[in-house]
Design a protein around this motif. Sequence first.
Motif, mmCIF file in Angstrom:
data_model
loop_
_atom_site.group_PDB
_atom_site.id
_atom_site.type_symbol
_atom_site.label_atom_id
_atom_site.label_comp_id
_atom_site.label_asym_id
_atom_site.label_seq_id
_atom_site.Cartn_x
_atom_site.Cartn_y
_atom_site.Cartn_z
ATOM 1 N N ARG A 1 0.843 -1.196 0.000
ATOM 2 C CA ARG A 1 0.000 0.000 0.000
ATOM 3 C C ARG A 1 0.872 1.237 0.000
ATOM 4 O O ARG A 1 1.909 1.281 0.656
ATOM 5 N N LEU A 2 0.440 2.243 -0.753
ATOM 6 C CA LEU A 2 1.097 3.549 -0.744
ATOM 7 C C LEU A 2 0.140 4.528 -0.070
ATOM 8 O O LEU A 2 -0.948 4.781 -0.587
ATOM 9 N N GLU A 3 0.552 5.035 1.074
ATOM 10 C CA GLU A 3 -0.269 5.982 1.825
ATOM 11 C C GLU A 3 0.185 7.401 1.496
ATOM 12 O O GLU A 3 1.338 7.757 1.747
ATOM 13 N N PRO A 4 -0.706 8.227 0.911
ATOM 14 C CA PRO A 4 -0.295 9.587 0.548
ATOM 15 C C PRO A 4 -0.028 10.450 1.775
ATOM 16 O O PRO A 4 -0.690 10.318 2.805
ATOM 17 N N LEU A 5 0.951 11.330 1.644
ATOM 18 C CA LEU A 5 1.289 12.282 2.696
ATOM 19 C C LEU A 5 0.961 13.694 2.218
ATOM 20 O O LEU A 5 0.939 13.964 1.017
ATOM 21 N N ASP A 6 0.750 14.613 3.148
ATOM 22 C CA ASP A 6 0.471 16.011 2.810
ATOM 23 C C ASP A 6 1.612 16.650 2.038
ATOM 24 O O ASP A 6 1.411 17.610 1.292
ATOM 25 N N THR A 7 2.820 16.127 2.182
ATOM 26 C CA THR A 7 4.002 16.688 1.518
ATOM 27 C C THR A 7 4.057 16.346 0.038
ATOM 28 O O THR A 7 4.892 16.868 -0.684
ATOM 29 N N GLY A 8 3.199 15.429 -0.425
ATOM 30 C CA GLY A 8 3.235 14.973 -1.807
ATOM 31 C C GLY A 8 3.942 13.642 -1.956
ATOM 32 O O GLY A 8 3.950 13.056 -3.035
ATOM 33 N N ASP B 1 5.898 -2.760 7.931
ATOM 34 C CA ASP B 1 6.560 -1.498 8.259
ATOM 35 C C ASP B 1 6.276 -0.478 7.168
ATOM 36 O O ASP B 1 5.698 -0.789 6.133
ATOM 37 N N GLY B 2 6.666 0.754 7.424
ATOM 38 C CA GLY B 2 6.479 1.816 6.456
ATOM 39 C C GLY B 2 7.810 2.437 6.087
ATOM 40 O O GLY B 2 8.672 2.633 6.935
ATOM 41 N N VAL B 3 7.980 2.756 4.796
ATOM 42 C CA VAL B 3 9.196 3.372 4.302
ATOM 43 C C VAL B 3 8.796 4.680 3.633
ATOM 44 O O VAL B 3 7.903 4.699 2.773
ATOM 45 N N GLU B 4 9.454 5.776 4.016
ATOM 46 C CA GLU B 4 9.118 7.077 3.450
ATOM 47 C C GLU B 4 9.512 7.160 1.981
ATOM 48 O O GLU B 4 10.600 6.744 1.592
ATOM 49 N N VAL B 5 8.599 7.700 1.174
ATOM 50 C CA VAL B 5 8.838 7.949 -0.246
ATOM 51 C C VAL B 5 8.835 9.465 -0.429
ATOM 52 O O VAL B 5 7.852 10.128 -0.102
ATOM 53 N N SER B 6 9.928 10.022 -0.928
ATOM 54 C CA SER B 6 10.019 11.477 -1.111
ATOM 55 C C SER B 6 9.034 11.949 -2.175
ATOM 56 O O SER B 6 8.551 11.160 -2.991
ATOM 57 N N ARG B 7 8.760 13.239 -2.188
ATOM 58 C CA ARG B 7 7.831 13.807 -3.168
ATOM 59 C C ARG B 7 8.327 13.556 -4.595
ATOM 60 O O ARG B 7 7.565 13.159 -5.467
ATOM 61 N N GLN B 8 9.620 13.782 -4.831
ATOM 62 C CA GLN B 8 10.172 13.564 -6.167
ATOM 63 C C GLN B 8 10.084 12.093 -6.569
ATOM 64 O O GLN B 8 9.690 11.760 -7.689
ATOM 65 N N ALA B 9 10.436 11.192 -5.663
ATOM 66 C CA ALA B 9 10.364 9.762 -5.966
ATOM 67 C C ALA B 9 8.915 9.330 -6.157
ATOM 68 O O ALA B 9 8.629 8.463 -6.991
ATOM 69 N N ALA B 10 7.985 9.937 -5.405
ATOM 70 C CA ALA B 10 6.564 9.612 -5.544
ATOM 71 C C ALA B 10 6.076 9.963 -6.947
ATOM 72 O O ALA B 10 5.317 9.213 -7.565
ATOM 73 N N ARG B 11 6.516 11.099 -7.459
ATOM 74 C CA ARG B 11 6.129 11.539 -8.803
ATOM 75 C C ARG B 11 6.603 10.520 -9.835
ATOM 76 O O ARG B 11 5.844 10.092 -10.703
ATOM 77 N N LEU B 12 7.860 10.095 -9.727
ATOM 78 C CA LEU B 12 8.409 9.116 -10.669
ATOM 79 C C LEU B 12 7.770 7.744 -10.475
ATOM 80 O O LEU B 12 7.536 7.023 -11.446
ATOM 81 N N LEU B 13 7.463 7.404 -9.243
ATOM 82 C CA LEU B 13 6.835 6.112 -8.955
ATOM 83 C C LEU B 13 5.428 6.056 -9.542
ATOM 84 O O LEU B 13 5.033 5.032 -10.100
ATOM 85 N N ARG B 14 4.684 7.166 -9.443
ATOM 86 C CA ARG B 14 3.344 7.197 -10.053
ATOM 87 C C ARG B 14 3.438 6.929 -11.551
ATOM 88 O O ARG B 14 2.645 6.164 -12.106
ATOM 89 N N ARG B 15 4.418 7.544 -12.206
ATOM 90 C CA ARG B 15 4.616 7.308 -13.636
ATOM 91 C C ARG B 15 4.957 5.854 -13.907
ATOM 92 O O ARG B 15 4.414 5.227 -14.817
ATOM 93 N N ARG B 16 5.883 5.335 -13.116
ATOM 94 C CA ARG B 16 6.326 3.944 -13.319
ATOM 95 C C ARG B 16 5.177 2.961 -13.145
ATOM 96 O O ARG B 16 5.086 1.967 -13.853
ATOM 97 N N LEU B 17 4.277 3.256 -12.205
ATOM 98 C CA LEU B 17 3.142 2.368 -11.945
ATOM 99 C C LEU B 17 1.964 2.653 -12.873
ATOM 100 O O LEU B 17 0.946 1.972 -12.799
ATOM 101 N N GLY B 18 2.090 3.691 -13.720
ATOM 102 C CA GLY B 18 1.020 4.014 -14.656
ATOM 103 C C GLY B 18 -0.182 4.653 -13.987
ATOM 104 O O GLY B 18 -1.301 4.537 -14.479
ATOM 105 N N LEU B 19 0.062 5.324 -12.857
ATOM 106 C CA LEU B 19 -1.046 5.977 -12.147
ATOM 107 C C LEU B 19 -1.307 7.352 -12.739
ATOM 108 O O LEU B 19 -0.513 7.878 -13.522
ATOM 109 N N ARG B 20 -2.384 7.962 -12.320
ATOM 110 C CA ARG B 20 -2.804 9.262 -12.857
ATOM 111 C C ARG B 20 -1.667 10.269 -12.776
ATOM 112 O O ARG B 20 -0.880 10.278 -11.854
ATOM 113 N N ARG B 21 -1.648 11.129 -13.738
ATOM 114 C CA ARG B 21 -0.669 12.200 -13.752
ATOM 115 C C ARG B 21 -1.268 13.403 -13.052
ATOM 116 O O ARG B 21 -2.432 13.691 -13.188
#
Length: 136
Positions: A94-101, A111-131
Amino acid sequence: AGADPHDSSAGAVNGAPESAPFERLPIATKTGIFLVSPEDVVSAVLEGELVRVRTSKGDFLSDDSLQALGGKLPGSHFYRVHRRAIVNLKHVVRLEPLDTGGYVAHTSLGDGVEVSRQAARLLRRRLGLRRSDDDR
């Protein structure tokens, strides 16, 4: 003469893809070098000067840098989600969105691992999620 570890054609000679990952990941620790299957690696997170490698078979504190460990992992499943963390996307449930993006990537270990805003943007693209507007 031994094979040049920087020669990308070395894997092709053996019939493997050029970027073939290690069959077993060597994890250097204070008590020795453990050999684990890359598929068992859930995440690697920098903790102070050591990297905690979480696997389905237990945790290891490694003397290797996060960059060195990342270079030994197959890029198809492993993703640098933060300057301090790498996750195996096969173990993210599961990817839980944060207020930071960014996100918190919840893994199969609970456990949970923090995903930075920049990495989240690239991860959304990689997973084919909405832009979103920040994905330019």
